[in-house]
Write a protein that holds these residues in place. Sequence first.
Motif, PDB file in Angstrom:
ATOM      1  N   ALA A   1       0.840  -1.207   0.000  1.00 35.89           N
ATOM      2  CA  ALA A   1       0.000   0.000   0.000  1.00 35.89           C
ATOM      3  C   ALA A   1       0.873   1.255   0.000  1.00 35.89           C
ATOM      4  O   ALA A   1       0.594   2.220  -0.726  1.00 35.89           O
ATOM      5  CB  ALA A   1      -0.935  -0.006   1.208  1.00 35.89           C
ATOM      6  N   TYR A   2       1.941   1.258   0.795  1.00 34.58           N
ATOM      7  CA  TYR A   2       2.875   2.387   0.792  1.00 34.58           C
ATOM      8  C   TYR A   2       3.476   2.569  -0.599  1.00 34.58           C
ATOM      9  O   TYR A   2       3.560   3.674  -1.123  1.00 34.58           O
ATOM     10  CB  TYR A   2       4.014   2.175   1.796  1.00 34.58           C
ATOM     11  CG  TYR A   2       3.648   2.239   3.258  1.00 34.58           C
ATOM     12  CD1 TYR A   2       2.469   2.816   3.706  1.00 34.58           C
ATOM     13  CD2 TYR A   2       4.518   1.709   4.205  1.00 34.58           C
ATOM     14  CE1 TYR A   2       2.164   2.862   5.066  1.00 34.58           C
ATOM     15  CE2 TYR A   2       4.225   1.763   5.563  1.00 34.58           C
ATOM     16  CZ  TYR A   2       3.051   2.337   5.980  1.00 34.58           C
ATOM     17  OH  TYR A   2       2.765   2.391   7.321  1.00 34.58           O
ATOM     18  N   TRP A   3       3.927   1.475  -1.198  1.00 36.20           N
ATOM     19  CA  TRP A   3       4.547   1.540  -2.523  1.00 36.20           C
ATOM     20  C   TRP A   3       3.581   2.137  -3.542  1.00 36.20           C
ATOM     21  O   TRP A   3       3.944   3.029  -4.314  1.00 36.20           O
ATOM     22  CB  TRP A   3       5.015   0.158  -2.983  1.00 36.20           C
ATOM     23  CG  TRP A   3       5.568   0.208  -4.376  1.00 36.20           C
ATOM     24  CD1 TRP A   3       4.905  -0.061  -5.546  1.00 36.20           C
ATOM     25  CD2 TRP A   3       6.877   0.613  -4.762  1.00 36.20           C
ATOM     26  NE1 TRP A   3       5.739   0.136  -6.614  1.00 36.20           N
ATOM     27  CE2 TRP A   3       6.951   0.554  -6.161  1.00 36.20           C
ATOM     28  CE3 TRP A   3       8.012   1.012  -4.036  1.00 36.20           C
ATOM     29  CZ2 TRP A   3       8.109   0.875  -6.866  1.00 36.20           C
ATOM     30  CZ3 TRP A   3       9.164   1.332  -4.745  1.00 36.20           C
ATOM     31  CH2 TRP A   3       9.198   1.271  -6.134  1.00 36.20           C
ATOM     32  N   THR A   4       2.361   1.636  -3.547  1.00 35.56           N
ATOM     33  CA  THR A   4       1.359   2.120  -4.497  1.00 35.56           C
ATOM     34  C   THR A   4       1.130   3.618  -4.333  1.00 35.56           C
ATOM     35  O   THR A   4       1.103   4.370  -5.313  1.00 35.56           O
ATOM     36  CB  THR A   4       0.039   1.342  -4.327  1.00 35.56           C
ATOM     37  OG1 THR A   4       0.293  -0.046  -4.592  1.00 35.56           O
ATOM     38  CG2 THR A   4      -1.037   1.854  -5.260  1.00 35.56           C
ATOM     39  N   ALA A   5       0.975   4.062  -3.099  1.00 32.80           N
ATOM     40  CA  ALA A   5       0.709   5.477  -2.846  1.00 32.80           C
ATOM     41  C   ALA A   5       1.923   6.346  -3.194  1.00 32.80           C
ATOM     42  O   ALA A   5       1.779   7.397  -3.834  1.00 32.80           O
ATOM     43  CB  ALA A   5       0.307   5.686  -1.388  1.00 32.80           C
ATOM     44  N   LEU A   6       3.111   5.942  -2.797  1.00 33.92           N
ATOM     45  CA  LEU A   6       4.313   6.722  -3.085  1.00 33.92           C
ATOM     46  C   LEU A   6       4.621   6.755  -4.581  1.00 33.92           C
ATOM     47  O   LEU A   6       5.253   7.692  -5.072  1.00 33.92           O
ATOM     48  CB  LEU A   6       5.516   6.157  -2.326  1.00 33.92           C
ATOM     49  CG  LEU A   6       5.509   6.354  -0.819  1.00 33.92           C
ATOM     50  CD1 LEU A   6       6.592   5.504  -0.163  1.00 33.92           C
ATOM     51  CD2 LEU A   6       5.686   7.826  -0.455  1.00 33.92           C
ATOM     52  N   SER A   7       4.187   5.747  -5.318  1.00 33.53           N
ATOM     53  CA  SER A   7       4.454   5.654  -6.751  1.00 33.53           C
ATOM     54  C   SER A   7       3.698   6.686  -7.571  1.00 33.53           C
ATOM     55  O   SER A   7       4.072   6.966  -8.711  1.00 33.53           O
ATOM     56  CB  SER A   7       4.086   4.256  -7.266  1.00 33.53           C
ATOM     57  OG  SER A   7       4.919   3.286  -6.701  1.00 33.53           O
ATOM     58  N   GLU A   8       2.626   7.241  -7.010  1.00 31.62           N
ATOM     59  CA  GLU A   8       1.811   8.210  -7.745  1.00 31.62           C
ATOM     60  C   GLU A   8       2.666   9.415  -8.162  1.00 31.62           C
ATOM     61  O   GLU A   8       3.163  10.151  -7.316  1.00 31.62           O
ATOM     62  CB  GLU A   8       0.639   8.672  -6.875  1.00 31.62           C
ATOM     63  CG  GLU A   8      -0.303   9.613  -7.559  1.00 31.62           C
ATOM     64  CD  GLU A   8      -1.416  10.066  -6.633  1.00 31.62           C
ATOM     65  OE1 GLU A   8      -1.754  11.259  -6.674  1.00 31.62           O
ATOM     66  OE2 GLU A   8      -1.927   9.226  -5.864  1.00 31.62           O
ATOM     67  N   GLY A   9       2.874   9.576  -9.448  1.00 33.07           N
ATOM     68  CA  GLY A   9       3.670  10.678  -9.963  1.00 33.07           C
ATOM     69  C   GLY A   9       5.163  10.515  -9.762  1.00 33.07           C
ATOM     70  O   GLY A   9       5.927  11.464  -9.931  1.00 33.07           O
TER      71      GLY A   9
END
Length: 143
Positions: A98-106
């Motif tokens: 979940a952290y990876w997905t969110a941090l990956s945005e942009g």
Amino acid sequence: MSIHLNPYLSFRGNAHEAMEFYHSVFGGNLILNRYDSIPGVMGDGDEGSKIMHGQLDTPNGLTLMGADMPDSMADAPDVSVGGSSVCIWGDDDEQLRAYWTALSEGAEIHMPFEKAPWGDTFGDLRDRFGVNWMLSLSDGSAE
């Protein structure tokens, strides 16, 4: 007695936006103090709305701090220089993904979050604020 170590990120005018983003990623309690909340500490009068100190404390024990560099420190390095990384590691598959997905945005992905040669799941990215992140999900074999 206790001692803590945590990253302190330096921004150029977008600390509020960055810290709010990290709050949306990690949850927890976010405190943002502006330069005009303590007059005369740092920053010129027109920098009052910039963040003097921000602190995010998450439910699972992570602490992330950050601030806007005042104009008087224009030569000081900030997160955009990229000389270090924030690393998050553990064995909570769902939370780390979940952290990876969110941090990956942009973000600019340097290494996708996938199985690495050493067995763990690992990923490396530079987020939209210029912060380098490394996430590592333990394969559990070292336990």
